[in-house]
Scaffold this motif. Structure first.
Motif, PDB file in Angstrom:
ATOM      1  N   THR A 127     -42.211 -14.832  15.371  1.00  0.00           N
ATOM      2  CA  THR A 127     -42.196 -13.526  14.721  1.00  0.00           C
ATOM      3  C   THR A 127     -42.239 -12.420  15.768  1.00  0.00           C
ATOM      4  O   THR A 127     -42.681 -12.632  16.901  1.00  0.00           O
ATOM      5  CB  THR A 127     -43.396 -13.361  13.767  1.00  0.00           C
ATOM      6  OG1 THR A 127     -44.606 -13.562  14.502  1.00  0.00           O
ATOM      7  CG2 THR A 127     -43.331 -14.334  12.599  1.00  0.00           C
ATOM      8  N   ASP A 128     -41.784 -11.217  15.356  1.00  0.00           N
ATOM      9  CA  ASP A 128     -41.870 -10.062  16.253  1.00  0.00           C
ATOM     10  C   ASP A 128     -43.212  -9.358  16.044  1.00  0.00           C
ATOM     11  O   ASP A 128     -44.046  -9.819  15.250  1.00  0.00           O
ATOM     12  CB  ASP A 128     -40.675  -9.120  16.063  1.00  0.00           C
ATOM     13  CG  ASP A 128     -40.607  -8.471  14.687  1.00  0.00           C
ATOM     14  OD1 ASP A 128     -41.592  -8.517  13.909  1.00  0.00           O
ATOM     15  OD2 ASP A 128     -39.547  -7.893  14.372  1.00  0.00           O
ATOM     16  N   GLU A 129     -43.404  -8.266  16.738  1.00  0.00           N
ATOM     17  CA  GLU A 129     -44.683  -7.556  16.657  1.00  0.00           C
ATOM     18  C   GLU A 129     -44.963  -6.971  15.279  1.00  0.00           C
ATOM     19  O   GLU A 129     -46.115  -6.709  14.937  1.00  0.00           O
ATOM     20  CB  GLU A 129     -44.742  -6.462  17.731  1.00  0.00           C
ATOM     21  CG  GLU A 129     -44.827  -7.050  19.120  1.00  0.00           C
ATOM     22  CD  GLU A 129     -44.832  -6.021  20.221  1.00  0.00           C
ATOM     23  OE1 GLU A 129     -45.689  -6.134  21.118  1.00  0.00           O
ATOM     24  OE2 GLU A 129     -43.977  -5.093  20.189  1.00  0.00           O
ATOM     25  N   ALA A 130     -43.918  -6.780  14.459  1.00  0.00           N
ATOM     26  CA  ALA A 130     -44.089  -6.281  13.094  1.00  0.00           C
ATOM     27  C   ALA A 130     -44.311  -7.429  12.095  1.00  0.00           C
ATOM     28  O   ALA A 130     -44.442  -7.198  10.898  1.00  0.00           O
ATOM     29  CB  ALA A 130     -42.870  -5.459  12.676  1.00  0.00           C
ATOM     30  N   GLY A 131     -44.346  -8.679  12.605  1.00  0.00           N
ATOM     31  CA  GLY A 131     -44.553  -9.834  11.743  1.00  0.00           C
ATOM     32  C   GLY A 131     -43.297 -10.356  11.076  1.00  0.00           C
ATOM     33  O   GLY A 131     -43.357 -11.247  10.229  1.00  0.00           O
ATOM     34  N   ARG A 132     -42.118  -9.831  11.459  1.00  0.00           N
ATOM     35  CA  ARG A 132     -40.857 -10.296  10.881  1.00  0.00           C
ATOM     36  C   ARG A 132     -40.456 -11.632  11.503  1.00  0.00           C
ATOM     37  O   ARG A 132     -40.532 -11.802  12.716  1.00  0.00           O
ATOM     38  CB  ARG A 132     -39.756  -9.262  11.091  1.00  0.00           C
ATOM     39  CG  ARG A 132     -40.025  -7.955  10.347  1.00  0.00           C
ATOM     40  CD  ARG A 132     -38.973  -6.948  10.653  1.00  0.00           C
ATOM     41  NE  ARG A 132     -39.059  -6.620  12.086  1.00  0.00           N
ATOM     42  CZ  ARG A 132     -38.644  -5.482  12.608  1.00  0.00           C
ATOM     43  NH1 ARG A 132     -38.085  -4.573  11.859  1.00  0.00           N
ATOM     44  NH2 ARG A 132     -38.759  -5.262  13.910  1.00  0.00           N
TER      45      ARG A 132
END
Length: 150
Positions: A127-132
């Motif tokens: 996941t990325d830092e935004a949780g995506r």
């Protein structure tokens, strides 16, 4: 013999695991990719990797970097499951990429699907830092015991 203590500390490996990894450290690729461990157990392993330095020509995280993070987490989890008398050997890995990322930190969360005597299977979600969700991988490791034939 090389002392890997600082490498283990830098990678986030807790002292209780230093003896198990003292002969080989975390591996040159793990160091080069900037992978850091946050949680370590056979059931759940979490680690991070920076996008910077791990991109492909289009400036996004290289698909192979996703697999390096997934294999690292899945193999370390399988290795802990194997214990001091065993060795985890990756025999299969595959991934689906869902979206790209060009900056920041990627988090891989590895969850056990099967922890057997001779095989382990883990799912790893990046996941990325935004949780995506960026990608989902599955890795299977063979557990070889000391003294067993290849």
């Amino acid at each position: 013999m090389t002392d890997y203590t600082q490498e283990l500390i830098d990678a986030g490996i807790p002292p209780i695991m230093h003896q198990m990894l003292s002969r080989h450290g975390v591996g040159a690729l793990v160091v080069r990719m900037g992978i850091k461990f946050l949680e370590l157990s056979p059931e759940r392993m979490v680690g991070t990797m920076p996008v910077e330095g791990n991109t492909q020509v289009a400036g996004i995280l290289h698909g192979g970097a996703h697999l390096v993070l997934a294999e690292t987490l899945g193999s370390f989890a399988a290795g802990i499951h194997a214990g001091v008398d065993g060795q985890a050997l990756g025999i299969e890995i595959g991934a689906s990429h869902h979206r790209s990322v060009a900056t920041g930190l990627v988090t891989g969360t590895c969850t056990a699907i099967h922890l057997g005597r001779t095989l382990t299977t883990h799912e790893v979600v990046m996941t990325d830092e935004a949780g995506r969700k960026l990608s989902t991988a599955r890795i299977t490791n063979l557990i070889r015991r000391s003294g067993s034939a290849e």
